[in-house]
Write an enzyme that holds these catalytic residues in place. Structure first.
Site, PDB file in Angstrom:
ATOM      1  N   LYS A 119     -10.463  -0.605  10.269  1.00  0.00           N
ATOM      2  CA  LYS A 119     -10.692  -1.991   9.261  1.00  0.00           C
ATOM      3  C   LYS A 119     -11.147  -3.134  10.220  1.00  0.00           C
ATOM      4  O   LYS A 119     -11.287  -4.168   9.582  1.00  0.00           O
ATOM      5  CB  LYS A 119      -9.280  -2.340   8.532  1.00  0.00           C
ATOM      6  N   CYS A 161      -4.751   2.541  -3.563  1.00  0.00           N
ATOM      7  CA  CYS A 161      -3.606   3.066  -3.208  1.00  0.00           C
ATOM      8  C   CYS A 161      -2.559   2.094  -3.202  1.00  0.00           C
ATOM      9  O   CYS A 161      -1.624   1.817  -2.230  1.00  0.00           O
ATOM     10  CB  CYS A 161      -3.858   3.162  -1.599  1.00  0.00           C
ATOM     11  N   HIS A 200       0.774  -1.036  -0.141  1.00  0.00           N
ATOM     12  CA  HIS A 200       0.067  -0.054   0.036  1.00  0.00           C
ATOM     13  C   HIS A 200       0.888   1.343  -0.139  1.00  0.00           C
ATOM     14  O   HIS A 200       1.764   1.266   0.688  1.00  0.00           O
ATOM     15  CB  HIS A 200      -0.975  -0.054   1.273  1.00  0.00           C
ATOM     16  N   GLN A 227      -4.430  -5.105   6.752  1.00  0.00           N
ATOM     17  CA  GLN A 227      -5.485  -6.105   6.435  1.00  0.00           C
ATOM     18  C   GLN A 227      -5.347  -7.399   7.250  1.00  0.00           C
ATOM     19  O   GLN A 227      -5.832  -8.332   6.753  1.00  0.00           O
ATOM     20  CB  GLN A 227      -5.245  -6.021   4.939  1.00  0.00           C
ATOM     21  N   ASP A 239       2.897  -4.431   8.119  1.00  0.00           N
ATOM     22  CA  ASP A 239       1.873  -3.422   8.037  1.00  0.00           C
ATOM     23  C   ASP A 239       0.656  -4.503   8.349  1.00  0.00           C
ATOM     24  O   ASP A 239       0.416  -5.278   7.317  1.00  0.00           O
ATOM     25  CB  ASP A 239       1.881  -2.781   6.746  1.00  0.00           C
TER      26      ASP A 239
HETATM   27  N1  PMP Z   1      -1.542  -0.675   4.615  1.00  0.00           N
HETATM   28  C1  PMP Z   1      -2.733  -1.321   4.139  1.00  0.00           C
HETATM   29  C2  PMP Z   1      -2.402  -2.732   3.360  1.00  0.00           C
HETATM   30  C3  PMP Z   1      -4.018  -0.980   4.068  1.00  0.00           C
HETATM   31  O1  PMP Z   1      -4.968  -1.673   3.349  1.00  0.00           O
HETATM   32  C4  PMP Z   1      -4.326   0.456   4.395  1.00  0.00           C
HETATM   33  C5  PMP Z   1      -5.746   0.946   4.339  1.00  0.00           C
HETATM   34  N2  PMP Z   1      -6.304   0.906   2.978  1.00  0.00           N
HETATM   35  C6  PMP Z   1      -3.211   1.002   4.824  1.00  0.00           C
HETATM   36  C7  PMP Z   1      -1.873   0.461   4.935  1.00  0.00           C
HETATM   37  C8  PMP Z   1      -3.499   2.452   5.450  1.00  0.00           C
HETATM   38  O2  PMP Z   1      -4.144   2.491   6.510  1.00  0.00           O
HETATM   39  P1  PMP Z   1      -5.016   3.713   7.099  1.00  0.00           P
HETATM   40  O3  PMP Z   1      -5.392   4.772   6.049  1.00  0.00           O
HETATM   41  O4  PMP Z   1      -5.918   3.366   8.188  1.00  0.00           O
HETATM   42  O5  PMP Z   1      -3.754   4.451   7.861  1.00  0.00           O
END
Ligand code: PMP
Length: 417
Positions: A237, A375, A132, A214, A211
């Site tokens: 999430k 993203c 991401h 997910q 990270d």
């Molecule tokens: N890493 C992953 C794998 C994600 O799916 C996301 C959110 N789509 C993020 C990081 C960023 O998370 P946040 O926008 O809640 O900071």
């Protein structure tokens, strides 16, 4: 809150559990909502909504500051969540849990503190090709500042990290290894334990950040078993509030890291000549935090633990298999992300249809899917598509909803035939 069927003591009763989520009764364009966008953000059960409301109704005051009763009650509830987060991910101590806005802020914190102190010109930061943007851009900023190099482990056509190639990219120069537990764009589950073990073996000078944005909503996580140094995730999430999340880090690392933002709460004493910083984790938490959000975050952890992460994983896995088979049978549909080990994500493209058009038509059927690059633009480049349509599953989704999605896709195809 655990809802079991008679036939299988392990299985969740999804129909009953859906009643915990008030928004699922919503109609969209007159049709029942089919919410397939939990990877972007999950819906909230009543217990989480109530927890946040109750803070303002019953115990709201600023934390850590007051001697008055409300402030102490708020502080106790707030600090209680730290222990909950630690237990939730198998962390040794609540003192290793930093409350933040979410995964993005957590990665930036590590880059701007551990990274700024420990990364120098010529060093390498190893990530993977499925990250991401939140696990790419903070490292790019650091590399730019320090003259370090961002190294990217490739993925194969199924969307899996090629473990040998990942291993070969680790070395003396590697200072940070950062990768997703689960890819939000592809659904690939990475072997975080093995990747961490390889990093230890081949890049002894590196720290490992996972990270888990997910990861935690979909499977039991134990940071001790993974063996990493940092693990971060977002409450929104995992059925909790937005603007809330946590970074877990090993105490010795956190203790050695400089503070990040300055302000109230992160200090022990302030004088113009010299300021002394608070201890870990408070030195990373400047300013009044998201008090109600933190307490509601605790309620979302209770909710997930009440369901049981093993049961959640099993239910979602079964539904993912059902969805994968259903979508695979549609001519002109190409699944993007076909890893052997996947969680909760069905990303796909349709011949001759732009994903945004498909998303709009599906919306008229009540089906909420995400369309775009999620993203994760480098993932789109890797698969040669500008965007995908992504149906992502939460614990409340059903086979019937997958059937509605499939009928919607056929409708899209007919309109573009
Ligand atoms: N890493 C992953 C794998 C994600 O799916 C996301 C959110 N789509 C993020 C990081 C960023 O998370 P946040 O926008 O809640 O900071």
């Amino acid at each position: 809150m655990k809802t079991l069927t008679a036939s299988s003591p392990q299985a969740l009763d999804i129909a009953a559990l859906r009643a915990d989520f008030p928004i699922l009764a919503t109609k969209i364009h007159g049709k029942p909502l089919v919410y397939l966008d939990s990877a972007a953000s999950a819906q909230k059960p009543q217990v989480v909504i109530d927890a946040e409301r109750r803070v303002y109704e019953e115990l709201y005051a600023n934390v850590h500051r007051g001697v008055h009763d409300l402030s102490m009650r708020a502080s106790e509830a707030y600090e209680g969540v730290r222990g909950k987060v630690a237990r939730f991910i198998g962390a040794p101590s609540a003192k290793e849990v930093v409350f933040l806005r979410g995964t993005t802020e957590a990665v930036n914190l590590v880059a701007q503190t551990w990274g700024r102190v420990n990364v120098k010109a010529g060093d390498e930061i190893l990530i993977t090709a499925l990250e991401h943007h939140a696990n790419i851009v903070p490292w790019q900023l650091l590399c730019e500042e320090k003259g370090a190099k961002l190294v990217v482990a490739p993925i194969n056509d199924a969307g899996e990290v090629e473990i040998d190639r990942f291993a070969n990219l680790l070395g003396e120069r590697t200072r940070i290894v950062a990768f997703a537990h689960v890819s939000n764009a592809l659904g690939t589950v990475l072997d975080a334990r093995r990747m961490t073990a390889l990093a230890r073996e081949r890049a002894p000078g590196a720290v490992v950040l996972v990270d888990g944005a997910q990861g935690v909503p979909h499977m039991p996580v134990d940071v001790k078993a993974i063996g990493c140094d940092f693990y971060c995730f977002s409450a929104h999430k995992m059925y909790g509030p937005s603007g809330m999340g946590a970074l877990w880090g090993r105490k010795a690392l956190l203790d050695a890291m400089p503070p990040w933002q300055g302000g109230g709460d992160m200090i022990l004493s302030v004088a113009f000549e010299k300021t002394t910083y608070n201890e870990t984790p408070f030195k990373f938490e400047a300013g009044t935090p998201n008090i109600a959000g933190t307490i509601a975050f605790g309620a979302s952890i209770d909710y997930l633990c009440g369901l049981g992460l093993e049961a959640v994983a099993a239910a979602e896995h079964e539904l993912l298999a059902y969805g994968t088979e259903a979508l695979s049978s549609i001519a002109g549909l190409r699944l993007i992300g076909t890893a052997a080990h996947k969680a909760s994500v069905l990303s796909f493209v349709l011949d001759g249809v732009h994903p945004h058009d498909a998303g709009s038509i599906l919306d008229y059927e009540g089906v909420a899917v995400r369309t775009g690059h999620h993203c994760a633009q480098p993932v789109m480049d890797r698969f040669g598509v500008p965007a995908t349509i992504r149906a992502s599953l939460g614990v409340y989704n059903t086979r019937e909803e997958i059937d509605v999605l499939v009928r919607g896709i056929r409708k899209v195809q007919e309109m573009f035939a």
